[in-house]
Design a protein around this motif. Structure first.
Motif, short mmCIF file in Angstrom:
data_model
loop_
_atom_site.label_atom_id
_atom_site.label_comp_id
_atom_site.label_asym_id
_atom_site.label_seq_id
_atom_site.Cartn_x
_atom_site.Cartn_y
_atom_site.Cartn_z
N ALA A 66 36.69 -9.25 3.70
CA ALA A 66 37.51 -10.24 3.33
C ALA A 66 37.15 -11.55 3.59
N ALA A 67 36.68 -11.79 4.74
CA ALA A 67 36.46 -13.13 5.45
C ALA A 67 35.13 -13.57 4.79
N ALA A 68 34.10 -12.52 4.58
CA ALA A 68 32.74 -13.18 3.95
C ALA A 68 32.89 -13.59 2.63
N TYR A 69 33.91 -12.91 1.92
CA TYR A 69 34.34 -13.24 0.52
C TYR A 69 34.70 -14.57 0.41
N ALA A 75 34.68 -12.76 -15.18
CA ALA A 75 35.99 -12.22 -14.64
C ALA A 75 37.21 -12.87 -14.53
N ARG A 76 36.90 -14.23 -13.89
CA ARG A 76 38.11 -15.14 -14.15
C ARG A 76 38.60 -15.52 -15.49
N LEU A 77 37.92 -15.78 -16.31
CA LEU A 77 38.37 -15.93 -17.90
C LEU A 77 39.12 -14.73 -18.14
N ALA A 104 41.38 -12.09 -14.00
CA ALA A 104 41.01 -11.72 -12.63
C ALA A 104 41.57 -12.67 -11.42
N GLY A 105 42.46 -12.26 -10.44
CA GLY A 105 42.61 -13.02 -9.61
C GLY A 105 41.64 -13.07 -8.26
N GLU A 106 41.65 -13.54 -7.11
CA GLU A 106 40.88 -13.34 -6.06
C GLU A 106 40.83 -12.08 -5.50
N LEU A 107 42.08 -11.12 -5.53
CA LEU A 107 42.14 -10.12 -5.06
C LEU A 107 41.49 -8.94 -5.95
N ARG A 108 41.63 -9.13 -7.25
CA ARG A 108 40.86 -8.28 -7.97
C ARG A 108 39.32 -8.50 -8.04
N LEU A 109 38.88 -9.90 -7.96
CA LEU A 109 37.31 -10.18 -7.82
C LEU A 109 36.98 -9.26 -6.78
N PHE A 110 37.74 -9.70 -5.51
CA PHE A 110 37.27 -9.09 -4.35
C PHE A 110 37.10 -7.42 -4.42
N THR A 111 37.98 -6.90 -4.88
CA THR A 111 37.91 -5.24 -4.92
C THR A 111 37.06 -4.93 -6.16
N VAL A 138 34.82 -6.46 -8.29
CA VAL A 138 33.64 -6.94 -8.56
C VAL A 138 32.88 -6.96 -7.37
N VAL A 139 33.07 -7.84 -6.26
CA VAL A 139 32.33 -8.26 -5.15
C VAL A 139 32.14 -6.79 -4.31
N LEU A 140 33.15 -6.16 -4.08
CA LEU A 140 32.92 -4.85 -3.14
C LEU A 140 31.92 -3.89 -3.75
N PRO A 141 31.94 -3.53 -5.14
CA PRO A 141 31.00 -2.80 -5.76
C PRO A 141 29.77 -3.24 -5.67
#
Length: 304
Positions: free
Chosen positions: A120-123, A202-204, A207-214, A216-219
């Motif tokens: 979470a902090a790295a994101y 994804a933002r367009l 998607a919010g920050e939480l959804r982006l994190f879980t 897009v970024v995490l996978p």
């Protein structure tokens, strides 16, 4: 009328090598080091490096009287002397089996906390704008050089004031705090290499920050997270210093329990050898289970 002088024909020397580029000393050394002979030497050195571990493994299957009378290599001529009695005795030792469970209770939460908070902090450091972001990240990186030994006494006093000294929670919090700087540094650099266009798309889509994190970024950061998990798990599992200072003496983790099994006038190899290999089984299983993800994470970090 004089004719222009013609060049003399190229000699055999010139054709053979005078005009050809000469290989440097470094090039010849690289060619030599990549040869078969060097590989054989490296294999021999690796076997010599592993020999003490192999000797400890064989000793863990020998009776104490045999270990006191002869070296482990004598088993090669008498393999029938091997026995599993040492492992049977150590599994019947409540102190050892209880310490194995205590090690699991410490290692799993300490690893999960570092993964969740570090990711979470790295994101946030990689893709979120907030005041002083770069300075905060420099501060996190600076914490990497702080040795554990420097923090033992101040943290022990703090934990004693909070009432969590010599508790499992205290050991978990200490490992988590010292594991987070490296986790944030590693994952932030990995997350920062994700294409910005992918996140913008994804933002367009709303998607919010939480959804982006879980989503897009995490996978995409899975290999790096797996590599970090293996590092953190093995560090906490094999730790002795922090456990010796902060753990409950009545229910210590495996490393401290093995140290407490030492006899006053004997090496106690019949307890230490099987205990050491029992404590190695779980980290080895974790490493081989996630070997592909570990290699992918390391290669990805090397390329980036």
């Amino acid at each position: 009328m004089s004719t222009p002088a013609t060049k003399p024909p190229a000699t055999a020397d010139a054709a053979a090598g005078k005009g050809a580029p000469r290989s440097s000393v470094a090039t010849r050394l690289v060619a030599l080091l990549s040869g078969t002979a060097v590989r054989v030497v490296l294999v021999v050195l690796a076997l010599l490096w592993l020999m003490p571990t192999a000797g400890l493994l064989i000793s863990s299957f020998r009776e104490p009287r045999d270990m006191n009378s002869s070296g482990w290599w004598t088993v090669l001529s008498d393999p029938g002397s091997l026995t599993g009695a040492n492992y049977s005795r150590i599994l019947e030792n409540d102190a050892i089996t209880g310490s194995l469970w205590t090690t699991v209770v410490i290692t799993v939460p300490a690893t999960l906390l570092v993964l969740v908070l570090g990711a979470a902090a790295a994101y946030a450091f990689a893709w979120m704008d907030f005041p002083g972001r770069d300075w905060w990240f420099i501060g996190v990186v600076a914490l990497l050089v702080v040795p554990i030994q420097v923090a033992l006494i101040p943290v022990a006093r703090l934990f004693n004031t909070l009432g969590i000294f010599e508790t499992t929670i205290g050991v978990v919090l200490f490992h988590s705090a010292f594991g987070l700087p490296f986790a944030i540094f590693l994952l932030r650099n990995f997350f920062a290499e994700i294409p910005r266009e992918l996140l913008e798309a994804a933002r367009l889509d709303g998607a919010g920050e939480l959804r982006l994190f879980t989503r897009v970024v995490l996978p995409l950061g899975g290999p790096a997270i797996a590599a970090l998990a293996i590092f953190q798990f093995m560090w906490v599992w094999n730790d002795m210093l922090v456990a010796l200072v902060f753990a409950d003496p009545s229910t210590p983790p495996m490393t401290v329990a093995l140290q407490q099994q030492m006899r006053q006038f004997d090496a106690n190899i019949d307890v230490l050898a099987p205990g050491a290999f029992l404590s190695m089984l779980v980290p080895l299983a974790i490493f081989f289970a996630f070997q592909k993800q570990f290699v992918a994470g390391m290669m990805g970090g090397a390329v980036k």
